[in-house]
Design a protein around this motif. Structure first.
Motif, mmCIF file in Angstrom:
data_model
loop_
_atom_site.group_PDB
_atom_site.id
_atom_site.type_symbol
_atom_site.label_atom_id
_atom_site.label_comp_id
_atom_site.label_asym_id
_atom_site.label_seq_id
_atom_site.Cartn_x
_atom_site.Cartn_y
_atom_site.Cartn_z
ATOM 1 N N LYS A 1 34.371 -26.410 -30.081
ATOM 2 C CA LYS A 1 35.762 -26.864 -29.972
ATOM 3 C C LYS A 1 36.676 -26.023 -30.852
ATOM 4 O O LYS A 1 37.766 -25.612 -30.436
ATOM 5 C CB LYS A 1 35.882 -28.333 -30.349
ATOM 6 C CG LYS A 1 37.288 -28.890 -30.191
ATOM 7 C CD LYS A 1 37.354 -30.365 -30.542
ATOM 8 C CE LYS A 1 38.780 -30.887 -30.397
ATOM 9 N NZ LYS A 1 38.883 -32.326 -30.771
ATOM 10 N N TYR B 1 43.173 -18.659 -36.812
ATOM 11 C CA TYR B 1 43.114 -20.103 -36.596
ATOM 12 C C TYR B 1 42.864 -20.853 -37.899
ATOM 13 O O TYR B 1 43.564 -21.823 -38.227
ATOM 14 C CB TYR B 1 42.011 -20.404 -35.575
ATOM 15 C CG TYR B 1 41.719 -21.868 -35.368
ATOM 16 C CD1 TYR B 1 42.631 -22.692 -34.716
ATOM 17 C CD2 TYR B 1 40.519 -22.420 -35.820
ATOM 18 C CE1 TYR B 1 42.359 -24.040 -34.512
ATOM 19 C CE2 TYR B 1 40.238 -23.761 -35.619
ATOM 20 C CZ TYR B 1 41.159 -24.563 -34.964
ATOM 21 O OH TYR B 1 40.886 -25.893 -34.770
ATOM 22 N N SER C 1 42.700 -20.453 -27.870
ATOM 23 C CA SER C 1 43.938 -21.014 -27.300
ATOM 24 C C SER C 1 45.151 -20.709 -28.163
ATOM 25 O O SER C 1 46.258 -20.517 -27.647
ATOM 26 C CB SER C 1 43.808 -22.529 -27.129
ATOM 27 O OG SER C 1 42.855 -22.854 -26.164
ATOM 28 N N SER C 2 44.950 -20.663 -29.477
ATOM 29 C CA SER C 2 46.077 -20.465 -30.391
ATOM 30 C C SER C 2 46.728 -19.093 -30.236
ATOM 31 O O SER C 2 47.854 -18.882 -30.687
ATOM 32 C CB SER C 2 45.634 -20.664 -31.841
ATOM 33 O OG SER C 2 44.826 -19.583 -32.289
ATOM 34 N N GLU D 1 39.752 -23.675 -29.601
ATOM 35 C CA GLU D 1 41.099 -23.850 -30.143
ATOM 36 C C GLU D 1 41.610 -22.554 -30.771
ATOM 37 O O GLU D 1 42.804 -22.245 -30.690
ATOM 38 C CB GLU D 1 41.109 -24.991 -31.163
ATOM 39 C CG GLU D 1 40.964 -26.365 -30.533
ATOM 40 C CD GLU D 1 40.995 -27.482 -31.560
ATOM 41 O OE1 GLU D 1 41.085 -27.177 -32.768
ATOM 42 O OE2 GLU D 1 40.933 -28.658 -31.145
#
Length: 321
Positions: free
Chosen positions: A145, A199, A152-153, A149
């Protein structure tokens, strides 16, 4: 046995062609040509990654839809868009030059409008299922996960030089020695490491509150609806219910660009559409998006699109079939 990419390309009507020195010597090049487009796709596939180059010329407006596919073979991709004149439609976002676009192949669909008379050039890094789901989380002691993420960031970032530099390294690389495999492995891992480092760095910073997020989206929507007008910081801070300094800092953190750059990009994006779809003079187009100075508009258009508006219009006319 053909790799999954070759199977996919052949089913889509692409044909394998000679490289002719235009792309990295290692890998394969496929082409698809019809009345709407001339598409060249180069890729080099490794055990854990695929590196690719999309080199497309769009003759006429073209809608392109990608539907998630569990058999595609890759989990996620990070793409550096070098040149584009396109709009992502679901959800809407203008795809601009020097931007990052990420995609998860198992659970995302997208529909894109590629504008006629334009080029689309990108360098992509696709990460396979086993690498992201099993090997990488074990190695990093992180879960999938967090990795998703982190990827995606990156989506929507503009002028992210760390990944831009790696993409340019891929474009210019021509070595075919045994060391080539290691080169591509290092570059693919480097891109993912950049995503993870960014991230975790952002997670260490204070997150925006829900109220601040709502306020920033309200400001962005106001700019989208009133980009032609003067947009003084005092007005925008009133709309956001923030001080001017807080608005500037939070806006840049949320959108990875200043308010001025966000406004300029919106105006240039609309101007690009008008050049492609109307016969309005460049001067009138400049005024219609909020610039009374032709030279100022021309300078900004070149900054974000790589050429002056007159050059862009001539290119469109020259390549208009």
């Amino acid at each position: 046995m053909a790799y999954i990419h070759e199977i996919f390309l052949i089913k889509s009507g692409f044909k394998k062609i000679d490289n002719n020195g235009k792309y990295p010597e290692i890998g394969s090049v496929y082409n698809y040509t019809d009345e709407y487009s001339d598409l060249n796709y180069w890729f080099y596939e490794l055990d854990d990654f695929v590196v690719n180059i999309h080199d497309f010329y769009i003759k006429k407006d073209l809608f392109f839809t990608f539907e998630s596919n569990h058999d595609y073979g890759s989990h996620a991709s990070i793409n550096y868009i070098k040149t584009a004149s396109a709009d992502l439609l679901e959800p809407y976002r203008n795809i601009s030059n020097n931007s990052i676009m990420t995609f998860f192949h198992k659970n995302e669909n997208f529909k894109c409008l590629l504008h006629g008379g334009s080029a689309f050039y990108s360098v992509g890094f696709e990460y396979k299922d086993k690498y992201l789901d099993e090997y990488l989380p074990t190695k990093l002691e992180e879960n999938s996960k967090d990795i998703e993420e982190a990827i995606s960031s990156l989506n929507g970032l503009v002028s992210f030089t760390a990944i831009e530099d790696i993409a340019n390294d891929i474009i210019s690389y021509r070595d075919i020695s045994p060391a080539s495999k290691l080169f591509y492995e290092i570059k693919a891992r480097e891109v993912l490491n950049i995503a993870l480092e960014r991230y975790y760095s952002l997670k260490r910073e204070d997150d925006l509150s829900k109220d601040d997020e709502t306020s920033l989206l309200r400001v962005a929507k106001y700019i989208d609806d009133h980009y032609v007008k003067e947009l003084p910081l005092e007005l925008l801070s009133e709309i956001a219910f923030m001080s001017k300094s807080k608005l500037k800092n939070c806006f840049k953190k949320r959108f990875n660009m200043t308010i001025t750059e966000y406004t300029q990009r919106k105006r240039v994006s609309i101007a690009e559409h008008l050049i492609l779809s109307t016969d309005l003079s460049i001067g009138n187009i400049a005024k219609s998006v909020g610039y009374n100075s032709h030279s100022r508009f021309s300078k900004l258009f070149k900054k974000y699109k790589g050429m002056h508006p007159n050059e862009f219009r001539q290119l469109v006319k020259k390549k208009d079939y």
